[in-house]
Design a protein around this motif. Structure first.
Motif, PDB file in Angstrom:
ATOM      1  N   ARG A   1      35.014  40.704  46.536  1.00  0.00           N
ATOM      2  CA  ARG A   1      36.005  42.223  46.306  1.00  0.00           C
ATOM      3  C   ARG A   1      36.965  41.772  47.013  1.00  0.00           C
ATOM      4  NH1 ARG A   1      33.186  45.056  44.258  1.00  0.00           N
ATOM      5  NH2 ARG A   1      33.511  46.342  42.896  1.00  0.00           N
TER       6      ARG A   1
ATOM      7  N   THR B   1      41.162  41.182  47.063  1.00  0.00           N
ATOM      8  CA  THR B   1      41.648  41.950  47.466  1.00  0.00           C
ATOM      9  C   THR B   1      43.234  41.465  48.378  1.00  0.00           C
ATOM     10  OG1 THR B   1      40.003  43.875  46.658  1.00  0.00           O
ATOM     11  CG2 THR B   1      42.158  44.690  48.155  1.00  0.00           C
TER      12      THR B   1
ATOM     13  N   GLU C   1      38.508  44.256  39.692  1.00  0.00           N
ATOM     14  CA  GLU C   1      36.862  44.155  38.540  1.00  0.00           C
ATOM     15  C   GLU C   1      37.193  42.715  37.932  1.00  0.00           C
ATOM     16  OE1 GLU C   1      34.688  46.596  39.504  1.00  0.00           O
ATOM     17  OE2 GLU C   1      36.371  47.027  41.303  1.00  0.00           O
TER      18      GLU C   1
ATOM     19  N   LEU D   1      36.395  39.537  39.335  1.00  0.00           N
ATOM     20  CA  LEU D   1      34.709  39.543  39.951  1.00  0.00           C
ATOM     21  C   LEU D   1      33.434  39.113  38.654  1.00  0.00           C
ATOM     22  CD1 LEU D   1      35.042  42.714  41.971  1.00  0.00           C
ATOM     23  CD2 LEU D   1      35.120  40.769  42.862  1.00  0.00           C
TER      24      LEU D   1
END
Length: 291
Positions: A104, A108, A83, A86
């Motif tokens: 994302r 990931t 997060e 991002l």
């Protein structure tokens, strides 16, 4: 203030009378050299210092302190970092990949294999350092028996003493500091700051502590590395405070070096044994006595 302007200011200060007043008693750092090596000679004949890439060093751990990504094995920490990444790279991700969600997904996926991610990060760090980092190593003492043996052709070479203060503020390098010796690698978080990328290159195992190493470090940008000879630093004669002959420097080498020293008005010294001790001492060089 940009780097070029800062270096101009530093250069002006070094050449000013004010610097000479404050620099009356300079600290000297030494470069052990061999007159049989033509590149070593150029330090005296052409006033050149070569800024070596880390992959030429003899210590396999040198400049290999990496960011620790073991937090990737912790799901909560991993999600938190995703997060944060991002938010930090939001505009870039949208421009490059079309959406935050696609960003994302990619982040990931990269974080899903911690061991592979760590390995890729370390290789990327090595590639960057070998391409963009340059280091010139000096010693803080001139009387090390081991240093004369290892780096000055088994005491048959010579040592050049440089004005440490002048080097530090010259603008020729990005950082001039003593090496930090440690039993353990430091746990460092290396961000994008220029100073952090440079300062981490100062750490070495304490097994090398006998070298008492002092480093001049530069980081080259993409434009600089495209230029031929970008690893060569030229310095003025005034940076050299003295030249020292080793215990076993051949007469023909002393003669050649003496001629250069006279032209440049550089004092000469000779290493000698201290009677009944495993120690060396630096003494003024008397040319007549050597014949």
């Amino acid at each position: 203030m940009d780097k070029k302007r800062l270096k101009e200011i530093q250069k002006d200060f070094v050449e000013s009378p004010l610097f000479q007043i404050f620099n009356k008693y300079p600290r000297i750092v030494y470069k052990y050299r061999s007159w049989d090596d033509r590149y070593h000679k150029r330090m005296l004949t052409h006033n050149e210092i070569f800024m070596s890439p880390p992959n030429l060093f003899n210590d396999p751990f040198d400049c290999k302190i990496y960011e620790d990504f073991s937090w990737l094995y912790d799901e909560n920490q991993r999600n938190q970092r995703i997060e944060e990444s991002l938010m930090k790279n939001r505009d870039f991700l949208i421009e490059k990949h079309g959406s935050i969600e696609e960003g994302r997904r990619l982040i990931t996926e990269n974080y899903s294999y911690p061991a592979t991610f760590q390995m890729r990060s370390e290789k990327s760090t090595d590639d960057f350092n070998n391409k963009h980092i340059g280091i010139a190593s000096f010693a803080e003492n001139c009387d090390s028996i081991l240093m004369w043996s290892h780096y000055a052709n088994h005491h048959k070479g010579f040592s050049i003493g440089f004005d440490e203060k002048k080097m530090k503020v010259s603008g020729l390098f990005d950082l001039c500091e003593s090496v930090i010796y440690s039993e353990e690698m430091p746990n460092l978080y290396i961000d994008e700051a220029r100073t952090e990328k440079i300062r981490v290159q100062l750490y070495k195992s304490n097994e090398w502590e006998y070298e008492r190493e002092y480093r001049a470090i530069s980081i080259f940008d993409n434009d600089q590395i495209k230029k031929p000879g970008h690893r060569i630093v030229k310095f003025d004669d005034s940076y050299v405070k003295e030249i020292i002959f080793g215990l076993l420097t051949p007469e023909k080498h002393r003669k050649a070096i003496s001629e250069i020293a006279k032209k440049k008005n550089i004092p000469l010294f000779q290493m000698q044994k201290i009677p009944f001790k495993f120690k060396l001492i630096k003494m003024p060089y008397e040319e007549q006595a050597s014949r």
